[in-house]
Design a protein around this motif. Structure first.
Motif, PDB file in Angstrom:
ATOM      1  N   LEU A 123     -23.012   2.769  -5.142  1.00  0.00           N
ATOM      2  CA  LEU A 123     -22.700   3.952  -4.347  1.00  0.00           C
ATOM      3  C   LEU A 123     -21.376   4.515  -4.822  1.00  0.00           C
ATOM      4  O   LEU A 123     -20.452   3.752  -5.153  1.00  0.00           O
ATOM      5  N   LEU A 124     -21.273   5.817  -4.870  1.00  0.00           N
ATOM      6  CA  LEU A 124     -20.011   6.445  -5.264  1.00  0.00           C
ATOM      7  C   LEU A 124     -19.851   7.757  -4.512  1.00  0.00           C
ATOM      8  O   LEU A 124     -20.775   8.577  -4.475  1.00  0.00           O
ATOM      9  N   GLU A 125     -18.694   7.903  -3.902  1.00  0.00           N
ATOM     10  CA  GLU A 125     -18.414   9.104  -3.121  1.00  0.00           C
ATOM     11  C   GLU A 125     -17.206   9.823  -3.700  1.00  0.00           C
ATOM     12  O   GLU A 125     -16.140   9.216  -3.913  1.00  0.00           O
ATOM     13  N   LEU A 126     -17.379  11.106  -3.999  1.00  0.00           N
ATOM     14  CA  LEU A 126     -16.270  11.922  -4.483  1.00  0.00           C
ATOM     15  C   LEU A 126     -15.467  12.426  -3.291  1.00  0.00           C
ATOM     16  O   LEU A 126     -16.026  12.976  -2.327  1.00  0.00           O
ATOM     17  N   VAL A 127     -14.157  12.232  -3.333  1.00  0.00           N
ATOM     18  CA  VAL A 127     -13.284  12.640  -2.231  1.00  0.00           C
ATOM     19  C   VAL A 127     -12.113  13.431  -2.801  1.00  0.00           C
ATOM     20  O   VAL A 127     -11.771  13.329  -3.984  1.00  0.00           O
ATOM     21  N   ASP A 128     -11.511  14.225  -1.932  1.00  0.00           N
ATOM     22  CA  ASP A 128     -10.351  15.006  -2.360  1.00  0.00           C
ATOM     23  C   ASP A 128      -9.148  14.121  -2.598  1.00  0.00           C
ATOM     24  O   ASP A 128      -8.360  14.351  -3.520  1.00  0.00           O
ATOM     25  N   ASP A 129      -8.996  13.127  -1.758  1.00  0.00           N
ATOM     26  CA  ASP A 129      -7.839  12.251  -1.851  1.00  0.00           C
ATOM     27  C   ASP A 129      -8.207  10.881  -1.307  1.00  0.00           C
ATOM     28  O   ASP A 129      -9.068  10.771  -0.423  1.00  0.00           O
ATOM     29  N   ILE A 130      -7.564   9.844  -1.798  1.00  0.00           N
ATOM     30  CA  ILE A 130      -7.791   8.481  -1.337  1.00  0.00           C
ATOM     31  C   ILE A 130      -6.615   8.073  -0.469  1.00  0.00           C
ATOM     32  O   ILE A 130      -5.459   8.258  -0.851  1.00  0.00           O
ATOM     33  N   PRO A 131      -6.860   7.529   0.717  1.00  0.00           N
ATOM     34  CA  PRO A 131      -5.750   7.160   1.613  1.00  0.00           C
ATOM     35  C   PRO A 131      -4.847   6.102   0.990  1.00  0.00           C
ATOM     36  O   PRO A 131      -5.310   5.205   0.280  1.00  0.00           O
ATOM     37  N   LYS A 132      -3.543   6.245   1.263  1.00  0.00           N
ATOM     38  CA  LYS A 132      -2.551   5.351   0.663  1.00  0.00           C
ATOM     39  C   LYS A 132      -1.530   4.941   1.703  1.00  0.00           C
ATOM     40  O   LYS A 132      -1.353   5.604   2.732  1.00  0.00           O
ATOM     41  N   THR A 133      -0.842   3.856   1.404  1.00  0.00           N
ATOM     42  CA  THR A 133       0.305   3.473   2.218  1.00  0.00           C
ATOM     43  C   THR A 133       1.478   4.362   1.835  1.00  0.00           C
ATOM     44  O   THR A 133       1.425   5.115   0.855  1.00  0.00           O
ATOM     45  N   THR A 134       2.568   4.229   2.581  1.00  0.00           N
ATOM     46  CA  THR A 134       3.750   5.031   2.268  1.00  0.00           C
ATOM     47  C   THR A 134       4.341   4.676   0.908  1.00  0.00           C
ATOM     48  O   THR A 134       5.038   5.478   0.299  1.00  0.00           O
ATOM     49  N   SER A 135       4.060   3.477   0.426  1.00  0.00           N
ATOM     50  CA  SER A 135       4.558   3.068  -0.883  1.00  0.00           C
ATOM     51  C   SER A 135       3.624   3.467  -2.015  1.00  0.00           C
ATOM     52  O   SER A 135       3.886   3.187  -3.170  1.00  0.00           O
ATOM     53  N   GLY A 136       2.497   4.116  -1.659  1.00  0.00           N
ATOM     54  CA  GLY A 136       1.595   4.619  -2.683  1.00  0.00           C
ATOM     55  C   GLY A 136       0.432   3.707  -3.002  1.00  0.00           C
ATOM     56  O   GLY A 136      -0.389   4.035  -3.868  1.00  0.00           O
ATOM     57  N   LYS A 137       0.320   2.561  -2.330  1.00  0.00           N
ATOM     58  CA  LYS A 137      -0.817   1.673  -2.579  1.00  0.00           C
ATOM     59  C   LYS A 137      -2.069   2.224  -1.922  1.00  0.00           C
ATOM     60  O   LYS A 137      -2.026   2.749  -0.804  1.00  0.00           O
ATOM     61  N   LEU A 138      -3.203   2.079  -2.623  1.00  0.00           N
ATOM     62  CA  LEU A 138      -4.466   2.560  -2.073  1.00  0.00           C
ATOM     63  C   LEU A 138      -4.876   1.699  -0.885  1.00  0.00           C
ATOM     64  O   LEU A 138      -4.773   0.467  -0.914  1.00  0.00           O
ATOM     65  N   LEU A 139      -5.364   2.346   0.149  1.00  0.00           N
ATOM     66  CA  LEU A 139      -5.750   1.639   1.376  1.00  0.00           C
ATOM     67  C   LEU A 139      -7.257   1.381   1.374  1.00  0.00           C
ATOM     68  O   LEU A 139      -8.042   2.179   1.884  1.00  0.00           O
ATOM     69  N   ARG A 140      -7.658   0.254   0.796  1.00  0.00           N
ATOM     70  CA  ARG A 140      -9.085  -0.091   0.797  1.00  0.00           C
ATOM     71  C   ARG A 140      -9.586  -0.333   2.221  1.00  0.00           C
ATOM     72  O   ARG A 140     -10.736  -0.029   2.535  1.00  0.00           O
ATOM     73  N   ARG A 141      -8.726  -0.890   3.052  1.00  0.00           N
ATOM     74  CA  ARG A 141      -9.149  -1.197   4.419  1.00  0.00           C
ATOM     75  C   ARG A 141      -9.577   0.069   5.152  1.00  0.00           C
ATOM     76  O   ARG A 141     -10.577   0.083   5.875  1.00  0.00           O
ATOM     77  N   ALA A 142      -8.836   1.141   4.956  1.00  0.00           N
ATOM     78  CA  ALA A 142      -9.182   2.399   5.620  1.00  0.00           C
ATOM     79  C   ALA A 142     -10.526   2.923   5.124  1.00  0.00           C
ATOM     80  O   ALA A 142     -11.312   3.490   5.890  1.00  0.00           O
ATOM     81  N   LEU A 143     -10.797   2.726   3.847  1.00  0.00           N
ATOM     82  CA  LEU A 143     -12.085   3.171   3.305  1.00  0.00           C
ATOM     83  C   LEU A 143     -13.232   2.345   3.870  1.00  0.00           C
ATOM     84  O   LEU A 143     -14.295   2.873   4.188  1.00  0.00           O
TER      85      LEU A 143
END
Length: 553
Positions: A529-549
């Motif tokens: 499965l692959l979803e195109l998104v405008d932006d990927i959620p991140k922490t304030t330090s710039g790490k990608l938030l897999r948990r939010a996804l």
């Protein structure tokens, strides 16, 4: 009862009266000792069956002697590593035993690996020998070996030791590559030769079995001869197997389950191992019926496939008396549905590459309880001589019912990771393996698997590290950011899903990106499965938030 109870406990035995012992004595110092005992005891009994061809224990002994002699003549030396890049064919067993007879270490490579993945294994192991199917060498390995330490390549075909035609072998064409040695020709050249028996000890490494673990890069678990012998005996005594059984090799032989529950068990009990090249539902049904298979260990996806196959005849499975499933949790509803349809209970078993397969299991003939709160089916109790603890973040034991990290110690825990002292020190604390899996123990001593400690994805028993998939996606010029998570899947338990944002102005479809990854990764790794998104959620330090996804899926 405390959380530190180590074995089938008094509390457990009071609920489930059993004569199952808590301790077993090692009968052999090495796998070669184990094999030699079976060759002496049942030389004329089939050791392997493969599409109408039987190879007796005496023939396996003679062929592996010849191949070991051939390897030594080609410069292989004690302690060297040989990578086996093969499907479930008899040559896998012959080559593995030959490597041990030559004093070497057998390294398993997933036949689904593409060039990048195979190269990692070859470089990390420092292997000097590659044993490969001709088709895999032609399509993948030929472009890789030149940059590695490999000096000798042996190739073989899926057709070589098959006596009967099969639809699974249709279309396979022999393609002998220049600069390679044919495995069976080398056996023939050295037939009758017997190499000097290496003085192997239980502490000597027998196998390097690679796992991505919880830190991403491949790590070679150093499985010793003692580890393998102990867990072969564990399967035998836990299930009550003997020479009258017929072992169905449905799990991949490169996987720790196939290595122990198929190869090692068969060699220990002197029973035939039935191989069918690769998994196919219709062929599996035919094989069980024709070969009268009695024992099978497979991922839960195998059992789901059997239930969902249109032509499944329940009578075809009547010879099976003992079924075990590992690699991924079993849903209670799946276990019930299978038992209702076929009249056979699937016993759970829990283990890792680092524990040489079983660390816990449901005793044969006992049905595991379902936790009333989580709805999870118990994975079992500790097997012989094994301590399992649930630890909190500080490494202290948790009380029954409290969720924490599963930690295992016992004779099956491997010697560490090949040439990775830092990773070894982190995962193996005072001889105890910190598994990275999260679970709990109930008040009766049953253990339950709840989740993985980190982001590892378990797709049908295969472990996928999200970062690896992301790195491949980043190779596409249109990809700006990528984050990969596991999502629920009815068939595989979990499947891989990618979220991708594109470079401004770039164009790429989801299907194009999936195809891009598919060309570069093993089949179980690429995102379904692959979803195109405008932006990927991140922490304030710039790490990608897999948990939010995961939470929004």
């Amino acid at each position: 009862m405390t959380s530190e109870a180590a074995t089938p406990t008094e509390a457990w035995h009071s609920l489930y009266p059993s004569t199952l012992p808590t301790h077993i004595e090692p009968e052999f110092a090495s796998i070669l000792d184990m094999i030699e005992a079976s060759v002496r005891r049942v030389p004329d009994r089939p050791a392997i069956r493969y599409f109408g061809r039987s190879i007796t224990f005496a023939e396996l002994d003679r062929m592996s002697d010849a191949l070991a002699s051939g390897l030594l003549a080609l410069g292989f030396a004690a302690g060297d590593r040989a990578v086996l890049y093969l499907q479930n064919v008899p040559q896998f067993v012959i080559a593995q035993v030959a490597v041990w007879k030559a004093g070497g270490v057998a390294v398993s490579a997933n036949p689904m690996y593409k060039a990048r993945e195979l190269a990692e294994i070859l470089h990390d192991s420092g292997a000097t020998v590659l044993v490969s199917l001709e088709s895999l060498y032609r399509d993948v390995a030929a472009a890789v070996v030149r940059s590695t330490a490999v000096r000798t390549v042996l190739t073989t075909s899926e057709l070589d030791l098959a006596a009967d035609e099969s639809s699974l072998l249709t279309g396979i064409v022999r393609t002998r590559a220049e600069g390679t040695h044919d495995l069976l020709e080398l056996v023939g050249e050295h037939d009758g030769e017997r190499p000097v028996r290496p003085a192997l000890q239980g502490s000597d490494v027998a196998l390097l079995t690679y796992t991505s673990g919880t830190t991403g890069p491949p790590k070679g678990a150093m499985t010793t001869h003692g580890n393998a012998v102990f867990n072969a005996q564990t399967f035998r005594d836990w299930v009550g197997l003997n020479g009258d059984d017929v072992v169905l090799g449905v799990a991949p032989l490169f996987h720790i389950t196939g290595l122990i529950a198929h190869i090692a068990v068969s060699l220990l009990i002197g029973a035939p191992l039935v191989l069918t090249y690769r998994f196919d539902v219709s062929d599996l049904l035919r094989t069980v019926r024709d070969e009268r298979a009695t024992f099978m260990v497979g991922s839960i996806t195998v059992f789901i496939a059997l239930m969902n196959a249109a032509d499944t005849d329940p009578d075809a499975l009547t010879s099976l008396r003992a079924l075990y499933s590992g690699g991924a949790p079993i849903a209670p509803a799946t276990a019930r549905a299978f038992q209702q349809r076929f009249g056979i209970y699937i016993h759970n078993i829990y283990g890792l590459t680092e524990t040489t397969s079983p660390a816990m299991g449901v005793p044969f003939g006992v049905e595991a309880p379902v936790d009333p709160v989580s709805g999870a089916l118990a994975v079992g109790i500790p097997v012989f001589d094994t301590t399992v603890r649930i630890l909190d973040e500080a490494g202290a034991p948790c009380a029954p019912g409290t969720i924490g990290e599963i930690a295992v110690s016992g004779p099956q825990v491997c010697a560490g990771y090949w040439r990775k002292p830092a990773e070894t020190a982190q995962a193996f604390v005072a001889g105890e393996l910190r598994t990275g899996d999260v679970g709990f123990m109930d008040e009766h001593g049953w253990f339950y698997l709840v989740d993985r400690k980190k982001d590892q994805i378990n797709a049908g028993g295969y472990k996928v590290w999200p970062r690896e998939v992301e790195d491949v996606l980043y190779e596409h010029p249109a990809v700006r950011e990528a984050a990969v998570v596991g999502v629920a899947d009815d068939y595989r338990g979990e499947t891989v899903k990618a979220y991708v944002s594109l470079v401004p102005g770039a164009n790429a479809t989801a299907q194009e990106l999936i195809a891009f990854a598919r060309e570069r990764m093993a089949a179980y790794k690429y995102p379904r499965l692959l979803e195109l998104v405008d932006d990927i959620p991140k922490t304030t330090s710039g790490k990608l938030l897999r948990r939010a996804l995961r939470d929004q899926t």
